[in-house]
Design an enzyme around this catalytic site. Structure first.
Site, PDB file in Angstrom:
ATOM      1  N   GLY A 125       0.998  14.951  -9.353  1.00  0.00           N
ATOM      2  CA  GLY A 125       2.271  14.313  -9.201  1.00  0.00           C
ATOM      3  C   GLY A 125       2.385  14.195  -7.592  1.00  0.00           C
ATOM      4  O   GLY A 125       2.663  15.053  -6.789  1.00  0.00           O
ATOM      5  N   ILE A 158       4.309   9.190 -13.177  1.00  0.00           N
ATOM      6  CA  ILE A 158       3.252  10.228 -13.603  1.00  0.00           C
ATOM      7  C   ILE A 158       2.701  10.345 -14.997  1.00  0.00           C
ATOM      8  O   ILE A 158       3.347  10.527 -16.109  1.00  0.00           O
ATOM      9  CB  ILE A 158       3.877  11.640 -13.434  1.00  0.00           C
ATOM     10  N   GLU A 384      -2.827   3.748  -8.321  1.00  0.00           N
ATOM     11  CA  GLU A 384      -3.881   4.541  -7.581  1.00  0.00           C
ATOM     12  C   GLU A 384      -4.150   3.723  -6.125  1.00  0.00           C
ATOM     13  O   GLU A 384      -5.242   3.838  -5.703  1.00  0.00           O
ATOM     14  CB  GLU A 384      -5.065   4.893  -8.135  1.00  0.00           C
ATOM     15  N   GLU A 388      -3.110  -3.849  -1.405  1.00  0.00           N
ATOM     16  CA  GLU A 388      -2.709  -3.889   0.266  1.00  0.00           C
ATOM     17  C   GLU A 388      -3.070  -2.543   0.828  1.00  0.00           C
ATOM     18  O   GLU A 388      -3.862  -2.753   2.047  1.00  0.00           O
ATOM     19  CB  GLU A 388      -1.281  -4.038   0.352  1.00  0.00           C
TER      20      GLU A 388
HETATM   21  N1  CAA Z   1      -9.512  11.796   3.069  1.00  0.00           N
HETATM   22  C1  CAA Z   1      -9.047  12.950   3.883  1.00  0.00           C
HETATM   23  N2  CAA Z   1      -8.088  12.702   4.975  1.00  0.00           N
HETATM   24  C2  CAA Z   1      -7.607  11.619   4.886  1.00  0.00           C
HETATM   25  C3  CAA Z   1      -7.775  10.553   3.984  1.00  0.00           C
HETATM   26  C4  CAA Z   1      -8.696  10.585   3.033  1.00  0.00           C
HETATM   27  N3  CAA Z   1      -8.803   9.856   2.357  1.00  0.00           N
HETATM   28  N4  CAA Z   1      -6.760   9.566   4.265  1.00  0.00           N
HETATM   29  C5  CAA Z   1      -5.826  10.183   5.196  1.00  0.00           C
HETATM   30  N5  CAA Z   1      -6.285  11.213   5.575  1.00  0.00           N
HETATM   31  C6  CAA Z   1      -5.806  12.315   6.658  1.00  0.00           C
HETATM   32  C7  CAA Z   1      -5.811  11.384   8.156  1.00  0.00           C
HETATM   33  O1  CAA Z   1      -7.039  11.584   8.568  1.00  0.00           O
HETATM   34  C8  CAA Z   1      -4.638  11.923   8.860  1.00  0.00           C
HETATM   35  O2  CAA Z   1      -5.154  13.283   9.109  1.00  0.00           O
HETATM   36  P1  CAA Z   1      -4.903  13.549  10.939  1.00  0.00           P
HETATM   37  O3  CAA Z   1      -3.453  13.461  11.126  1.00  0.00           O
HETATM   38  O4  CAA Z   1      -5.622  14.850  11.054  1.00  0.00           O
HETATM   39  O5  CAA Z   1      -5.849  12.372  11.627  1.00  0.00           O
HETATM   40  C9  CAA Z   1      -3.676  12.239   7.458  1.00  0.00           C
HETATM   41  O6  CAA Z   1      -4.518  12.336   6.410  1.00  0.00           O
HETATM   42  C10 CAA Z   1      -2.482  11.246   7.487  1.00  0.00           C
HETATM   43  O7  CAA Z   1      -3.063  10.205   7.228  1.00  0.00           O
HETATM   44  P2  CAA Z   1      -2.706   8.454   7.624  1.00  0.00           P
HETATM   45  O8  CAA Z   1      -1.958   8.731   8.936  1.00  0.00           O
HETATM   46  O9  CAA Z   1      -3.735   7.777   7.440  1.00  0.00           O
HETATM   47  O10 CAA Z   1      -1.504   8.433   6.622  1.00  0.00           O
HETATM   48  P3  CAA Z   1      -0.605   7.217   6.297  1.00  0.00           P
HETATM   49  O11 CAA Z   1       0.789   7.636   6.136  1.00  0.00           O
HETATM   50  O12 CAA Z   1      -1.064   6.061   7.436  1.00  0.00           O
HETATM   51  O13 CAA Z   1      -1.181   6.608   4.691  1.00  0.00           O
HETATM   52  C11 CAA Z   1      -2.290   5.629   3.155  1.00  0.00           C
HETATM   53  C12 CAA Z   1      -2.396   6.268   4.415  1.00  0.00           C
HETATM   54  C13 CAA Z   1      -3.908   5.234   2.877  1.00  0.00           C
HETATM   55  C14 CAA Z   1      -1.277   4.456   3.335  1.00  0.00           C
HETATM   56  C15 CAA Z   1      -1.887   6.415   2.328  1.00  0.00           C
HETATM   57  O14 CAA Z   1      -0.587   6.943   2.123  1.00  0.00           O
HETATM   58  C16 CAA Z   1      -2.285   5.987   0.536  1.00  0.00           C
HETATM   59  O15 CAA Z   1      -3.223   6.117   0.218  1.00  0.00           O
HETATM   60  N6  CAA Z   1      -1.072   5.375   0.021  1.00  0.00           N
HETATM   61  C17 CAA Z   1      -1.362   5.110  -1.435  1.00  0.00           C
HETATM   62  C18 CAA Z   1      -0.862   6.116  -2.160  1.00  0.00           C
HETATM   63  C19 CAA Z   1      -1.471   5.916  -3.477  1.00  0.00           C
HETATM   64  O16 CAA Z   1      -2.652   5.408  -3.834  1.00  0.00           O
HETATM   65  N7  CAA Z   1      -0.739   6.426  -4.665  1.00  0.00           N
HETATM   66  C20 CAA Z   1      -1.076   6.091  -5.897  1.00  0.00           C
HETATM   67  C21 CAA Z   1      -0.644   7.610  -6.665  1.00  0.00           C
HETATM   68  S1  CAA Z   1      -1.537   7.749  -7.918  1.00  0.00           S
HETATM   69  C22 CAA Z   1      -1.232   6.577  -9.199  1.00  0.00           C
HETATM   70  O17 CAA Z   1      -1.144   5.592  -8.978  1.00  0.00           O
HETATM   71  C23 CAA Z   1      -1.573   7.128 -10.817  1.00  0.00           C
HETATM   72  C24 CAA Z   1      -1.511   6.114 -11.500  1.00  0.00           C
HETATM   73  O18 CAA Z   1      -1.595   5.064 -11.468  1.00  0.00           O
HETATM   74  C25 CAA Z   1      -2.301   6.390 -12.907  1.00  0.00           C
END
Ligand code: CAA
Length: 424
Positions: A125, A158, A384, A388
């Site tokens: 979640g 979810i 996931e 973009e």
């Molecule tokens: N591994 C480790 N650390 C990570 C990381 C990773 N992959 N990605 C980010 N971080 C860390 C960064 O290093 C940062 O740490 P510091 O502040 O110490 O440098 C912290 O996390 C914050 O990262 P960002 O500043 O990069 O965060 P952001 O707000 O710019 O977001 C993003 C980045 C890539 C857009 C992220 O929000 C993202 O991946 N969004 C998409 C979410 C997603 O995929 N949702 C799907 C949900 S599940 C689903 O969809 C299920 C289903 O369909 C079945």
């Protein structure tokens, strides 16, 4: 033909899955899609085959197989039905792996075996109405109280929120710290279909520590993946003991990002399977269908279209298996996983549309599975992490690859954080 990444064990696992899919899934897939019904019987059977715990260590109830085995199973299932493939993928990666990766010994012993052995389903979640791509905009709150935390909030989209019982969820513990103020927790809720679970003998365990205040909400009426279970997960004044905090306070977002890095290999595999499934239907049809006095295969533009699909699929296999291989070897793989997910999800969309174009009128009807495959493919570009978001992740890695330490990007280079650097 043997793929260079594969052992004979991989090939025979894939064969077992194919046989099961042809025998048990193909006959019911269309009906389940039409009625948007969760496939209790076949998912139970997948669990009995060990396929709900493929990469989980044997001592925790899993099969203890490698990342490529898991990837191949998801790919193979998706050739026949993407809903089954996402059920395995979401359960394994989103539902089970966070506890395996970040849980204490006690949490692993308690929660992983029922998931990995296929007794109950799990989920993850993260997404909320206001926190989709911007995943750190989580509003669910976890207030510290004696002995644990009081959680309030709601999650949407979810997978397994209805049928499943064990979930990891994110909540804000420190609103001042942004992404570093988010923590994850293990919560349990009973399945919404106790009668069906009892009848089938799968999907419910009486002895889980059910979290009062956690329940599933509205079921989504989706365009694709219709036989997979997708609902809201509502959390109202839910007390979660300290023993169910997953990882340290403030690590929830980063740990979920790492979980999603792996999840992207699964969605890439699923997308690849869809493209391959559509391709096979298109090739067979082109070989049988006659127009203007010849097989449509004999038109060179049909051959060219199929050749492009085949080439795309081969490229997608290399990207996906390579990301799985890097993960298996303990090397950084986040960039490659995002590339595989981006390429294969867009490939699935192109391939399914091309298959419909090639089949013409019948491709647009339920006489062939390609219209379902096209609906199933669309969400691969969204779930996931959207295309973009994948491009954003890849671009940030590319910046680091080129500029090294002088790059200014939020991707951490510390500890286990992913990096495109040093990969082969
Ligand atoms: N591994 C480790 N650390 C990570 C990381 C990773 N992959 N990605 C980010 N971080 C860390 C960064 O290093 C940062 O740490 P510091 O502040 O110490 O440098 C912290 O996390 C914050 O990262 P960002 O500043 O990069 O965060 P952001 O707000 O710019 O977001 C993003 C980045 C890539 C857009 C992220 O929000 C993202 O991946 N969004 C998409 C979410 C997603 O995929 N949702 C799907 C949900 S599940 C689903 O969809 C299920 C289903 O369909 C079945």
């Amino acid at each position: 033909m043997m793929h260079p990444y594969m052992t004979p064990e991989h090939v025979s696992l894939r064969e077992r899955v194919r046989e099961f899919a042809l025998e048990a899934i193909v006959p019911v897939a269309r009906d389940l899609d039409e009625r948007a019904q969760f496939p209790w019987d076949t998912v139970k059977a997948l669990g009995e085959m060990g396929l709900l715990g493929i990469p989980v260590p044997r001592e925790l109830g899993g099969m203890g197989l490698d990342e490529l085995s898991y990837t191949l199973v998801v790919e193979e299932l998706a050739k026949y039905d993407a809903s089954h493939a996402i059920t395995v993928s979401a359960h394994t990666n989103l539902g089970t792996s966070p506890i395996v990766m970040f849980g204490t010994e006690e949490q692993k012993r308690r929660f992983v075996p029922p998931l990995a052995s296929g007794e109950v389903l799990g989920g993850f979640g993260l997404t909320e109405p206001g926190a989709g791509s911007d995943a750190s905009a989580t509003r669910t709150r976890a207030a510290k109280v004696e002995g644990g935390y009081l959680l309030n909030g709601s999650k949407i989209f979810i997978t397994h929120s209805g049928v499943g019982e064990i979930f990891t969820v994110t909540a804000v513990t420190d609103p001042e710290r942004g992404a570093h103020g988010i923590t994850s927790f293990i919560v349990c809720k009973p399945t919404v279909a106790p009668d069906r679970a009892a009848e089938v003998g799968f999907g419910h365990r009486d002895d889980l520590p059910f979290t009062e205040g956690v329940r599933s909400g509205k079921k989504e009426d989706k365009m694709g993946w219709r036989a997979s279970d997708t609902r809201e997960l509502l959390i109202e004044d839910a007390f979660v003991p300290d023993a169910q905090r997953l990882g340290d306070e403030g690590r929830g977002f980063i740990n979920f990002m790492r979980t999603l890095d792996s999840g992207r290999i699964g969605v890439a595999a699923l997308s690849l399977g869809l493209a391959e499934g559509a391709f096979e239907v298109a090739v067979r049809y082109a070989n049988e269908r006659e127009q203007f006095g010849q097989r449509i295969w004999d038109f060179q533009q049909v051959q060219f279209r199929l050749a492009d699909m085949a080439t795309d699929i081969q490229a997608g296999k290399h990207l996906t298996y390579h990301a799985a291989w890097l993960k298996e070897k303990g090397r950084p793989f986040a960039k490659e996983a995002a590339m595989a997910k981006l390429f294969c999800s867009e490939l699935a969309m192109r391939a399914t549309l091309d298959a419909i174009r090639l089949l013409g009128g019948v491709g647009y009807t339920d006489e062939y599975p390609v219209e379902r495959m096209m609906r199933d493919a669309k969400v691969c570009e969204i779930g996931e992490g959207t295309s973009e978001v994948q491009r954003l992740v890849i671009a940030r890695h590319a910046l680091m690859d080129v500029l090294g330490d002088s790059a200014t990007t939020s991707l951490s280079r510390k500890d286990e954080a992913p990096s495109g650097i040093h990969t082969i």
